[in-house]
Design an enzyme around this catalytic site. Structure first.
Site, PDB file in Angstrom:
ATOM      1  N   ASP A   1      46.573 -39.443 -11.286  1.00  0.00           N
ATOM      2  CA  ASP A   1      47.306 -38.635 -11.831  1.00  0.00           C
ATOM      3  C   ASP A   1      47.583 -37.583 -10.513  1.00  0.00           C
ATOM      4  OD1 ASP A   1      48.788 -36.716 -13.486  1.00  0.00           O
ATOM      5  OD2 ASP A   1      47.113 -36.649 -15.152  1.00  0.00           O
TER       6      ASP A   1
ATOM      7  N   GLU B   1      52.602 -39.802 -11.139  1.00  0.00           N
ATOM      8  CA  GLU B   1      53.081 -38.524 -10.485  1.00  0.00           C
ATOM      9  C   GLU B   1      54.454 -38.204 -11.168  1.00  0.00           C
ATOM     10  OE1 GLU B   1      56.162 -39.806  -9.715  1.00  0.00           O
ATOM     11  OE2 GLU B   1      56.209 -38.405  -7.747  1.00  0.00           O
ATOM     12  N   TRP B   2      54.478 -38.285 -12.613  1.00  0.00           N
ATOM     13  CA  TRP B   2      55.541 -37.743 -13.268  1.00  0.00           C
ATOM     14  C   TRP B   2      56.962 -37.952 -12.995  1.00  0.00           C
ATOM     15  CZ3 TRP B   2      52.610 -32.991 -11.727  1.00  0.00           C
ATOM     16  CH2 TRP B   2      50.909 -33.461 -12.397  1.00  0.00           C
ATOM     17  N   GLY B   3      57.295 -38.747 -12.030  1.00  0.00           N
ATOM     18  CA  GLY B   3      58.590 -38.963 -11.425  1.00  0.00           C
ATOM     19  C   GLY B   3      59.281 -37.987 -10.443  1.00  0.00           C
ATOM     20  N   GLU B   4      58.135 -37.084  -9.858  1.00  0.00           N
ATOM     21  CA  GLU B   4      58.608 -36.200  -9.238  1.00  0.00           C
ATOM     22  C   GLU B   4      58.990 -36.370  -7.820  1.00  0.00           C
ATOM     23  OE1 GLU B   4      55.483 -33.067  -8.780  1.00  0.00           O
ATOM     24  OE2 GLU B   4      56.267 -32.154 -10.852  1.00  0.00           O
TER      25      GLU B   4
ATOM     26  N   ASP C   1      54.990 -35.409 -19.382  1.00  0.00           N
ATOM     27  CA  ASP C   1      54.140 -35.781 -20.546  1.00  0.00           C
ATOM     28  C   ASP C   1      54.881 -35.792 -21.748  1.00  0.00           C
ATOM     29  OD1 ASP C   1      52.237 -35.651 -18.818  1.00  0.00           O
ATOM     30  OD2 ASP C   1      50.858 -34.238 -19.682  1.00  0.00           O
TER      31      ASP C   1
HETATM   32  C1  GLA Z   1      48.575 -35.161 -17.016  1.00  0.00           C
HETATM   33  C2  GLA Z   1      48.955 -36.456 -17.370  1.00  0.00           C
HETATM   34  C3  GLA Z   1      48.821 -36.954 -18.803  1.00  0.00           C
HETATM   35  C4  GLA Z   1      47.019 -36.935 -18.974  1.00  0.00           C
HETATM   36  C5  GLA Z   1      46.606 -35.490 -18.547  1.00  0.00           C
HETATM   37  C6  GLA Z   1      45.217 -35.283 -18.575  1.00  0.00           C
HETATM   38  O1  GLA Z   1      49.128 -34.207 -17.792  1.00  0.00           O
HETATM   39  O2  GLA Z   1      50.456 -36.670 -17.089  1.00  0.00           O
HETATM   40  O3  GLA Z   1      49.106 -38.146 -19.010  1.00  0.00           O
HETATM   41  O4  GLA Z   1      46.458 -37.797 -18.322  1.00  0.00           O
HETATM   42  O5  GLA Z   1      46.908 -35.008 -17.234  1.00  0.00           O
HETATM   43  O6  GLA Z   1      44.782 -34.114 -18.219  1.00  0.00           O
END
Ligand code: GLA
Length: 689
Positions: free
Chosen positions: A192, A225-228, A247
């Site tokens: 993460d 890393e959410w695509g950042e 998410d």
């Molecule tokens: C982030 C991730 C989620 C999850 C949470 C856990 O938000 O993107 O998928 O793993 O952390 O805290």
């Protein structure tokens, strides 16, 4: 306070890099290289690579892992850090994978998310499993999962602590933590991005890649890393998959929003390096089964990792049917490893095409909108070669028909039809595809009568015989054909249009009802086909004379950015009835609607009302956050707008003339800064009729 997403707000990241570089030291012992790593395409790092030098010496991916998108389970979407997340759950899921045939269908990884460890490392800097959740440690869980022929995944963050701040992150501890995971028998790591101290993402994720390599154990590496930092541009030789978005939430708008962000990235996905639009929500209760089928279909078309996010110990039959659909899974796991391309999208109608290893194409017709819509394409448009006919396999119905080339259907609201299309010289073995549907049905006033036309069209190359169309309404409704409902033989490319009269039963309450359109026909070979399409219809009634609160009336449709629109309370959280009293700028309102941008609520006013008024603003439950604007539409015309209102503003009075309008639409817009915290209240909303 309920922000839209994420559940755990991203923390501000400080640019503090000092003193981290010296920490990349590994003292762990070396192990023999497992067979799977030895057979990797490029040859894995020799097991004797000194970890401290691995950053420069380590080989790059691909390493032969994740040749198809990873499939498995992750607890996060169902438990977050709740007490249900424990050894019993993980073992239970492994058991169910085997018992329910999910393992046989391809599900393999059983993954632990955040909160599996204690808050502090031990005296040697090692991670310590949470003793309440995992009293026997992680190795015991891994052994159990392995004994079932499955694999174990784990989680940490490329930061100083994880996102839930419940346990330490691996930044500066990469080699030691990777070693510990490998020693436990971990097969998959989700890494993460929280609390990353502003250290460059590429550097952080590459260091962990090298640390994993240095263990010598084959470990699938999931970058989160959410695509950042646009990992699709740089991570193909760093991780096996990378999150492309924030998410997911268990709500329709979230799944659709993520689909829209991930779909354009098709060209970056391939064997060993996948776009990850986040884990599945199927079964968690915030969407309908139709919506979950769409979610699962779209994720499979996009060659996404299929990580079940529901607690299978409590899952319904419908959930198992969706997650276990092997024909849809087959698209996701197709060895060619191509992510579907969007062929076209317009008015909520989407056509996607995915090339498959055997030359077939998967074609999905996805209806994003909240009414049935006809969606059409052709085999040629989907990229198939010219052929005399095509086999069209419906992967949800598990039925075959043939088409001369057209692929068209009326797709229910929020629904997705998925076909496997093959050029097939044996096309005549399958009955002709016959599409059936109706253009959107206008709301019907109780006491009045409406006309509806249905269309039945032969898309095949042989006639459809004994075609019979029927339309059924709810008990007591009058539904009568005005024109022909059948044909002894409907030739290829010909259509039958049937007009119907519909009248709701006297005394019908305003609301949503369903008509069922059924088509029966026979193929030249005598195969009998029956198909039924549900068609929603609204029975409506104009508000009574005088003044009525909007929250006491039945609306025709309501869409909302987060949870359902609430009556006489704020939107609150994701579920119905979980709001708080409507309050704007410290003033509480007993009546009104609690919405969340983007939202649209449509009322039938039937030319009987003269005015609408409300006190609008962002609900106090967001603190001072959120920013929205409110609009009132009378039929196709905007008759009032509030301008931008934030969580700091008091309520603003909005009033509009709606004279002559058949419908009035109340719209809450996100004003461009994203739709988090956009809890928009229509306080004291009323109609004068
Ligand atoms: C982030 C991730 C989620 C999850 C949470 C856990 O938000 O993107 O998928 O793993 O952390 O805290």
């Amino acid at each position: 306070m309920h922000p839209h997403t994420p559940l755990i707000p991203r923390r501000a990241r400080r640019r503090v890099v000092a003193a981290l570089s010296a920490a990349f030291l590994c003292t762990a012992g070396m192990t023999a290289l497992p067979a799977a790593a030895r057979t990797g395409d490029t040859g894995a790092a020799p097991a004797t690579t000194p970890a401290g030098t691995a950053a420069s010496a380590a080989p790059r991916l691909p390493d032969g892992l994740a040749r198809t998108p990873p499939m498995g389970f992750n607890n996060w979407n169902s438990t977050h850090c709740g007490a249900d997340f424990n050894e019993a759950m993980i073992k239970g899921i492994a058991d169910l994978f085997v018992e329910k045939g999910l393992k046989a269908a391809g599900y393999e990884y059983v993954n632990l998310d955040d909160c599996w460890a204690q808050k502090d490392r031990d005296a040697n800097g090692k991670l310590v499993p949470d003793t309440t959740r995992f009293p026997n440690g992680i190795k015991a869980v891994a052994d159990y999962v392995h004994s079932k022929g499955l694999k174990l995944g784990i989680y940490t963050s490329a930061g100083t602590t994880t996102c839930a701040r419940a346990m330490p992150g691996a930044l500066g501890h990469e080699y030691s933590d990777a070693r510990q995971f490998a020693d436990w028998g971990v097969d998959y790591l989700k890494y993460d991005n929280c609390n990353n101290q502003g250290v460059d993402a590429k550097q952080r994720y590459t260091t962990m890649r090298d640390a994993l390599k240095a263990t010598g154990r084959p470990i699938v590496y999931s970058i989160c890393e959410w695509g950042e930092n646009k990992p699709w541009e740089w991570a193909a030789d760093v991780g096996h998959l990378w999150r492309t978005t924030g998410d997911i939430g268990d709500v329709w708008d979230s799944a659709v929003g993520i689909f829209k962000e991930n779909a354009p990235l098709a060209k970056y996905a391939g064997p060993g390096h996948w776009n990850d639009p986040d884990m599945l929500e199927v079964g968690n209760g915030g969407m309908t089964d139709t919506e979950y089928r769409s979610h699962f279909s779209l994720w499979s078309m996009m060659a996404a990792p299929l990580l079940i996010g529901t607690d299978l110990r409590k899952a319904s039959r419908a959930t198992y049917d969706i997650l276990g659909n092997r024909e849809v899974i087959g698209l996701d796991q197709d060895p060619l490893g191509k992510q579907a391309e969007v062929l076209k999208s317009d008015g909520g109608r989407w056509v996607l095409s995915k090339p498959l290893a055997d030359g077939d194409r998967a074609v999905a017709l996805f209806n994003e909108s909240d009414r049935p819509q006809r969606i059409a394409t052709t085999a040629k448009e989907a990229g198939l070669p010219q052929a005399s006919g095509y086999r069209l396999r419906d992967l949800w119905k598990h039925e075959d028909t043939h088409t001369a080339g057209e692929i068209a259907a009326t797709v229910p609201a929020h629904g997705t039809l998925v076909y496997r299309v093959s050029p097939d010289r044996r096309w005549a073995h399958y009955p002709p595809a016959v599409e059936t549907g109706a253009d959107g049905i206008e709301p019907i006033e109780v006491g009045a009568e409406a006309r509806v036309a249905t269309l039945t069209r032969n898309l095949g190359r042989t006639p459809a015989f004994d075609v019979k169309v029927s339309l059924k309404g709810p008990q007591g409704w009058r539904v009568e054909p005005v024109t022909s409902t059948g044909s002894p033989a409907l030739p290829p490319d010909k259509e039958l249009v049937t007009a119907w009269k519909i009248a709701p039963l006297a005394g019908t309450k305003p609301g949503a009802y369903e008509l069922a359109l059924t088509t029966d026909y026979r193929s030249a070979r005598g195969q009998q086909v029956t198909q039924t399409l549900p068609l929603p219809v609204f029975a409506v009634q104009a508000p009574p004379a005088g003044t009525s609160y909007a929250s006491d009336l039945t609306w025709i449709t309501a869409t909302n950015g987060y949870g359902p629109v609430e009556r006489d309370m704020s939107v609150g959280g994701p579920r119905a009835g979980d709001g708080t009293p409507l309050r704007i700028g410290g003033v509480t309102y007993p009546k009104g609607l609690g919405a969340h941008a983007p939202s649209e609520i449509t009322y039938y006013t039937g030319n009987k009302c003269s005015a609408f008024s409300a006190q609008v603003g962002v609900d106090d439950e967001t603190g001072d956050q959120g920013s929205v604007s409110f609009e009132v539409w009378a039929d196709g015309q905007r008759v009032a707008e509030s301008g931008k209102l934030t969580g700091k503003d008091p309520a603003k009075a909005v009033s509009a003339s709606v004279a002559g309008a058949r419908t009035v639409r109340l719209v809450v817009q996100d004003v461009g800064d994203g739709y988090q915290y956009d809890h928009g209240d229509w306080a004291d909303a009323k109609f004068s009729c």
